[in-house]
Design an enzyme around this catalytic site. Structure first.
Site, PDB file in Angstrom:
ATOM      1  N   SER A  27      73.454 -17.806   7.842  1.00 32.14           N
ATOM      2  CA  SER A  27      74.193 -16.402   7.794  1.00 32.14           C
ATOM      3  C   SER A  27      75.817 -16.546   8.497  1.00 32.14           C
ATOM      4  CB  SER A  27      73.108 -15.162   8.792  1.00 32.14           C
ATOM      5  OG  SER A  27      73.411 -15.528   9.673  1.00 32.14           O
ATOM      6  N   SER A  35      72.736 -31.823  13.614  1.00 24.78           N
ATOM      7  CA  SER A  35      72.623 -32.281  15.421  1.00 24.78           C
ATOM      8  C   SER A  35      74.177 -32.231  16.236  1.00 24.78           C
ATOM      9  CB  SER A  35      72.199 -33.819  15.980  1.00 24.78           C
ATOM     10  OG  SER A  35      72.414 -34.064  16.691  1.00 24.78           O
ATOM     11  N   TYR A  91      71.846 -27.451  25.567  1.00 24.48           N
ATOM     12  CA  TYR A  91      71.857 -28.108  24.243  1.00 24.48           C
ATOM     13  C   TYR A  91      72.420 -28.968  23.827  1.00 24.48           C
ATOM     14  CZ  TYR A  91      75.316 -27.542  20.765  1.00 24.48           C
ATOM     15  OH  TYR A  91      75.628 -28.133  18.988  1.00 24.48           O
ATOM     16  N   SER A  92      72.600 -30.248  24.959  1.00 24.56           N
ATOM     17  CA  SER A  92      73.041 -31.609  24.731  1.00 24.56           C
ATOM     18  C   SER A  92      71.294 -32.234  24.411  1.00 24.56           C
ATOM     19  CB  SER A  92      73.675 -32.365  25.924  1.00 24.56           C
ATOM     20  OG  SER A  92      75.179 -32.119  26.042  1.00 24.56           O
ATOM     21  N   LYS A 148      69.405 -32.254  21.474  1.00 25.25           N
ATOM     22  CA  LYS A 148      70.205 -32.551  20.238  1.00 25.25           C
ATOM     23  C   LYS A 148      69.994 -34.028  20.074  1.00 25.25           C
ATOM     24  CE  LYS A 148      72.254 -28.802  18.027  1.00 25.25           C
ATOM     25  NZ  LYS A 148      72.197 -28.436  17.121  1.00 25.25           N
TER      26      LYS A 148
HETATM   27  N1  LIG Z   1      80.460 -25.499  15.863  1.00 24.53           N
HETATM   28  C1  LIG Z   1      80.231 -26.698  16.799  1.00 24.53           C
HETATM   29  O1  LIG Z   1      81.475 -26.560  17.003  1.00 24.53           O
HETATM   30  C2  LIG Z   1      79.055 -26.994  16.433  1.00 24.53           C
HETATM   31  C3  LIG Z   1      79.505 -28.175  16.670  1.00 24.53           C
HETATM   32  C4  LIG Z   1      77.877 -29.347  16.938  1.00 24.53           C
HETATM   33  C5  LIG Z   1      77.308 -29.092  16.415  1.00 24.53           C
HETATM   34  N2  LIG Z   1      76.750 -27.725  16.430  1.00 24.53           N
HETATM   35  C6  LIG Z   1      75.551 -27.207  15.193  1.00 24.53           C
HETATM   36  O2  LIG Z   1      75.588 -26.136  14.238  1.00 24.53           O
HETATM   37  C7  LIG Z   1      74.876 -26.057  14.256  1.00 24.53           C
HETATM   38  C8  LIG Z   1      75.302 -23.921  12.993  1.00 24.53           C
HETATM   39  O3  LIG Z   1      76.089 -23.924  14.394  1.00 24.53           O
HETATM   40  P1  LIG Z   1      77.550 -22.861  14.397  1.00 24.53           P
HETATM   41  O4  LIG Z   1      78.720 -23.598  14.797  1.00 24.53           O
HETATM   42  O5  LIG Z   1      77.483 -22.781  12.495  1.00 24.53           O
HETATM   43  O6  LIG Z   1      76.922 -20.981  15.044  1.00 24.53           O
HETATM   44  P2  LIG Z   1      76.610 -19.914  14.195  1.00 24.53           P
HETATM   45  O7  LIG Z   1      77.975 -20.003  13.701  1.00 24.53           O
HETATM   46  O8  LIG Z   1      76.351 -19.469  15.777  1.00 24.53           O
HETATM   47  O9  LIG Z   1      75.453 -19.999  13.327  1.00 24.53           O
HETATM   48  C9  LIG Z   1      73.994 -19.834  13.873  1.00 24.53           C
HETATM   49  C10 LIG Z   1      73.234 -19.495  12.619  1.00 24.53           C
HETATM   50  O10 LIG Z   1      72.111 -20.184  13.230  1.00 24.53           O
HETATM   51  C11 LIG Z   1      71.063 -19.175  12.741  1.00 24.53           C
HETATM   52  N3  LIG Z   1      69.637 -18.562  13.989  1.00 24.53           N
HETATM   53  C12 LIG Z   1      70.230 -18.502  15.181  1.00 24.53           C
HETATM   54  N4  LIG Z   1      68.971 -18.676  15.181  1.00 24.53           N
HETATM   55  C13 LIG Z   1      68.394 -18.725  15.083  1.00 24.53           C
HETATM   56  C14 LIG Z   1      66.469 -18.601  14.733  1.00 24.53           C
HETATM   57  N5  LIG Z   1      65.912 -18.638  15.791  1.00 24.53           N
HETATM   58  N6  LIG Z   1      66.186 -18.852  13.439  1.00 24.53           N
HETATM   59  C15 LIG Z   1      66.924 -18.624  11.754  1.00 24.53           C
HETATM   60  N7  LIG Z   1      67.726 -18.942  12.205  1.00 24.53           N
HETATM   61  C16 LIG Z   1      68.713 -18.676  13.416  1.00 24.53           C
HETATM   62  C17 LIG Z   1      72.468 -17.969  13.202  1.00 24.53           C
HETATM   63  O11 LIG Z   1      71.347 -16.584  12.561  1.00 24.53           O
HETATM   64  P3  LIG Z   1      70.706 -15.111  12.669  1.00 24.53           P
HETATM   65  O12 LIG Z   1      71.617 -15.460  14.368  1.00 24.53           O
HETATM   66  O13 LIG Z   1      71.315 -14.262  11.859  1.00 24.53           O
HETATM   67  O14 LIG Z   1      69.542 -16.266  12.816  1.00 24.53           O
HETATM   68  C18 LIG Z   1      73.469 -18.330  12.231  1.00 24.53           C
HETATM   69  O15 LIG Z   1      73.293 -18.337  11.156  1.00 24.53           O
HETATM   70  C19 LIG Z   1      73.899 -25.688  14.999  1.00 24.53           C
HETATM   71  O16 LIG Z   1      73.183 -26.161  14.771  1.00 24.53           O
HETATM   72  C20 LIG Z   1      75.570 -26.325  16.346  1.00 24.53           C
HETATM   73  O17 LIG Z   1      74.303 -26.416  17.551  1.00 24.53           O
HETATM   74  C21 LIG Z   1      78.557 -27.107  15.751  1.00 24.53           C
END
Ligand SMILES: NC(=O)c1ccc[n+]([C@@H]2O[C@H](COP(=O)([O-])OP(=O)(O)OC[C@H]3O[C@@H](n4cnc5c(N)ncnc54)[C@H](OP(=O)(O)O)[C@@H]3O)[C@@H](O)[C@H]2O)c1
Length: 266
Positions: free
Chosen positions: A10, A125, A139-140, A143
């Protein structure tokens, strides 16, 4: 055309992956707690912490499509604060979403992939799995747990023609920064170290890469015959992960500390 499930579709990285693949003509099912309206994604509301709900959703997708080819376990969230000041409930909830969510989703999909003759599981991750960030210990840890889980999984499901890849993105500009749950408690002993540390991370994220880079990476993996066990996203981060591998662990951890741990002001 492939049948693809993306959790956390989303917003941010998951949304970008789902839209990109949907626009390539794949049948993409996006899982999240909130419904997202987009013509390229079939959005289904479910929480990754609830195994029975996920299993029912994956069964429904399998019944409609007759197969499931790719699962991207992307849903995740962050918390920040010192270990000492973190509430058990917050740490437990994060592990439940980030790690047990990957377990639930993987466990639910394997029977359908096996019936499909194989598939690909891509687990999102982070570079933080390789270099643990102070004041973001949980968080770390979540992952790092995904990395270990994925390595074991790859060997377990290989006979079913299911391949596994762990994606380790560097900083990407998404809603993750604002969704991070910051500790309301910071004890006197840590002073403003936590705020400064999280501030560095927030700045890096908000100046980070476009989520499109993750979408293009996943697209390439979907089309590849054989996928690697790990894929780091972002050139700078590939160098960082390589350094983490070749430098003595103590030195690498001191470098991370110099960037993120801060000394307390006297
Ligand atoms: N952004 C970065 O710099 C970065 C770097 C490395 C890794 N990541 C990883 O990438 C992934 C996506 O992160 P993002 O940066 O895109 O963050 P984001 O914009 O906050 O998106 C997180 C997504 O996860 C969903 N979500 C959260 N809790 C949930 C649950 N209990 N059940 C189902 N869906 C859930 C949220 O949707 P709803 O709230 O609608 O449920 C949303 O769609 C994460 O695993 C994050 O750790 C991010």
């Amino acid at each position: 055309m492939k049948v693809i499930i993306v959790t956390g579709a989303s917003s941010g990285i998951g949304l970008s992956i789902a839209q990109y693949l949907g626009n390539q003509g794949h049948h993409v099912y996006g899982i999240s707690r909130s419904k997202h309206f987009d013509k390229s994604i079939r959005s289904i509301q479910a929480d990754v912490t609830e195994f029975d709900a996920l299993k029912a959703v994956y069964q429904e997708i399998f019944d409609i499509e007759g197969r499931i080819d790719v699962l991207v376990n992307n849903a995740g969230m962050g918390i920040s604060g010192s270990i000492e000041d973190t509430a058990y409930e917050d740490a437990s909830y994060l592990m439940n979403v980030n790690f047990m969510g990957v377990f639930n989703s993987t466990k639910a999909v394997i029977p359908f992939m096996r019936s499909s003759g194989g598939g690909k599981i891509l687990n999102v991750s982070s570079v933080a799995a390789k270099l643990s960030i102070p004041f973001q210990a949980f968080y770390s840890s979540s992952k790092a747990a995904i990395n270990a889980f994925s390595e074991a999984l790859a060997n377990e499901v290989e006979p079913f023609n299911i391949q596994v890849c762990t994606l380790m993105p560097g900083d990407i500009k998404t809603g993750f920064t604002k969704n991070r749950k910051k500790n309301s408690v910071t004890s006197e002993s840590y002073g403003d170290r936590v705020e400064k540390s999280v501030g560095v991370m927030e700045k890096d994220e908000q100046n980070g890469m476009d989520p499109d880079i993750a979408a293009k990476t996943v697209h390439r993996l979907v089309n590849k015959k054989r996928i690697p066990l790990y894929k780091t996203i972002g050139l700078k981060y590939k160098v960082i992960v390589l350094l983490a591998k070749i430098l003595p662990s103590g030195l690498a951890n001191r470098i991370v500390g110099a960037i993120y741990a801060f000394k307390k002001d006297k």
